[in-house]
Design a protein around this motif. Structure first.
Motif: not given
Length: 136
Positions: A43-54, A72-77
């Motif tokens: 399995v390939t694993i990495f983290s990814m960030a998404t941003n919410e602005m207001w 928000t950080w997400h773990r991707i597999s």
């Protein structure tokens, strides 16, 4: 259009269609790692960030509030053969990507023998949006 199927048997088992789909657009937080647990596929694993602005006071006619951001950080597999290898080779820290997949919840025991819960995105498609990656 969604189609739902209901099947019944002598045991009155009812099956219905459901959807578990996620789309994330953001930036990679770390270079991927490939792991293999004994007896399982890699399995390939990495983290990814998404941003919410207001903006505070947003929606008011004379809004001059401060802009806030939440990351928000997400773990991707990535288990899917082919995509797993492409992700390992071409996904890099800072890359802007779109990940499509499904949510998965699980448990694991950490090194201190404490049970932890984990939320993971199981990717089945990755779209590379960073210029330098599209040109490779």
């Amino acid at each position: 259009m969604l189609t739902f199927f209901i099947l019944t048997t002598d045991a009155s088992l009812i099956l219905e269609r459901s959807i578990n789909r996620v789309q994330l657009l953001g930036r990679v937080g770390q270079d991927p790692v490939m792991r293999q647990v004994e007896g399982r596929n890699p399995v390939t694993i990495f983290s990814m960030a998404t941003n919410e602005m207001w903006q505070s006071g947003e929606g008011e006619p004379t809004s001059t509030g401060d802009v806030s951001q939440k990351t928000t950080w997400h773990r991707i597999s990535v288990f899917k053969p082919g995509l797993r290898d492409v992700a390992y080779q071409y996904v890099k820290k800072g890359s802007r990507i779109l990940v499509e997949g499904k949510l998965d919840y699980g448990e694991y025991t950490d090194k201190n023998n404490v049970r932890r819960q984990a939320t993971t995105i199981i990717a089945d498609n990755i779209v590379f949006l960073s210029e330098n990656l599209r040109d490779q």
